[in-house]
Enzyme design. Structure first.
Site, mmCIF file in Angstrom:
data_model
loop_
_atom_site.group_PDB
_atom_site.id
_atom_site.type_symbol
_atom_site.label_atom_id
_atom_site.label_comp_id
_atom_site.label_asym_id
_atom_site.label_seq_id
_atom_site.Cartn_x
_atom_site.Cartn_y
_atom_site.Cartn_z
ATOM 1 N N HIS A 68 0.838 -1.196 0.000
ATOM 2 C CA HIS A 68 0.000 0.000 0.000
ATOM 3 C C HIS A 68 0.871 1.244 0.000
ATOM 4 O O HIS A 68 1.821 1.349 0.781
ATOM 5 C CB HIS A 68 -0.898 0.005 1.246
ATOM 6 C CG HIS A 68 -1.756 1.231 1.383
ATOM 7 N ND1 HIS A 68 -1.679 2.072 2.472
ATOM 8 C CD2 HIS A 68 -2.691 1.766 0.557
ATOM 9 C CE1 HIS A 68 -2.553 3.058 2.324
ATOM 10 N NE2 HIS A 68 -3.177 2.899 1.169
ATOM 11 N N SER A 69 0.591 2.167 -0.914
ATOM 12 C CA SER A 69 1.231 3.475 -0.922
ATOM 13 C C SER A 69 2.753 3.355 -1.056
ATOM 14 O O SER A 69 3.253 2.778 -2.019
ATOM 15 C CB SER A 69 0.820 4.225 0.356
ATOM 16 O OG SER A 69 1.117 5.589 0.273
#
Length: 243
Positions: free
Chosen positions: A76-77
């Site tokens: 994520h991210s």
């Protein structure tokens, strides 16, 4: 049964996956959601020497200690950089890569290359007493909220789990020099709710390195979809187990 390894992004901890883990487990899968060095139960290890390489080593250690294979590796991210480098080291253990509203680097790139606005955060940190660490982003008015989370109770919970981000994480480059990594199937999940100004998503090529068409999915929510839309996210992650 598949093995999911969920890697959180900057400032977060493994706790951000608490609503997703039971959904994947109830579908019969094995799930790991560790906190990287400097976050969650490892917050006391936060220091200027912590960088991208540290977090890559964290994930590799878990994979080897648990002897994980056929892993669905989710980043994520910021963790898009982490999972990319991990896959470069152990491509034979990775069944699928999932970039969850994530930075998607090329060989030799750092976070500041993939998302140039992070340089602004580094510059602000340099002016503070602790120039090596970047505090979590502030909450913004709806619809932006805190990493896309707007429910007051969720915002309060999320805020309590966040830690500062070491600058070194954003400056160290990824390694993608192993040709075997190109053969790993991958999915890109984009959170297409409102995004704060300055956040620009790098376009996904129509064809992935393995020659297959890009698999792109969208969720109508903000950046932290694991908190705002856990059931929908889980369904998309389960897609990646299908051959």
């Amino acid at each position: 049964m598949s093995t999911f390894l969920l890697v959180h992004g900057a400032w977060h901890s493994g706790r951000c996956w608490e609503r997703v883990v039971p959904l994947l487990e109830s579908a019969g899968h094995r799930v790991f959601a560790p906190s990287l060095t400097g976050y969650g139960d490892k917050a006391h290890l936060l220091g200027p020497e912590v960088g991208l390489d540290t977090h890559v080593a964290d994930v590799l250690k878990l994979i080897h200690e648990e002897n994980l294979t056929e892993v669905v590796l989710v980043g994520h991210s910021y963790a898009g950089l982490v999972v990319s480098s991990v896959a470069n080291e152990v491509p034979e253990r990775i069944a699928h890569l999932v970039y969850l509203d994530a930075m998607v680097p090329e060989h030799g790139e750092a976070a500041v290359d993939v998302q140039p606005m992070t340089q602004n955060l580094i510059d602000l940190a340099a002016k503070s007493d602790n120039g090596w660490r970047i505090p979590p982003l502030p909450e913004m008015p709806p619809p932006f909220g805190l990493f896309g989370v707007t429910d007051p109770a969720d915002v309060a919970w999320l805020r309590a789990t966040l830690s500062d981000q070491p600058v070194r994480c954003l400056r160290q480059p990824v390694r993608l020099d192993n040709p075997a990594v190109d053969s790993i199937p991958r999915t890109h999940i984009h959170c297409v709710g409102a995004a704060p100004e300055g956040i620009v998503r790098r376009p996904v090529p129509a064809t992935q390195p393995n020659g297959s068409p890009a698999r792109i999915r969208e969720l109508p929510t903000g950046h932290d979809c694991m908190i705002t839309m856990p059931a929908d996210l889980s369904e998309l992650l389960l897609e990646s187990t299908l051959r």
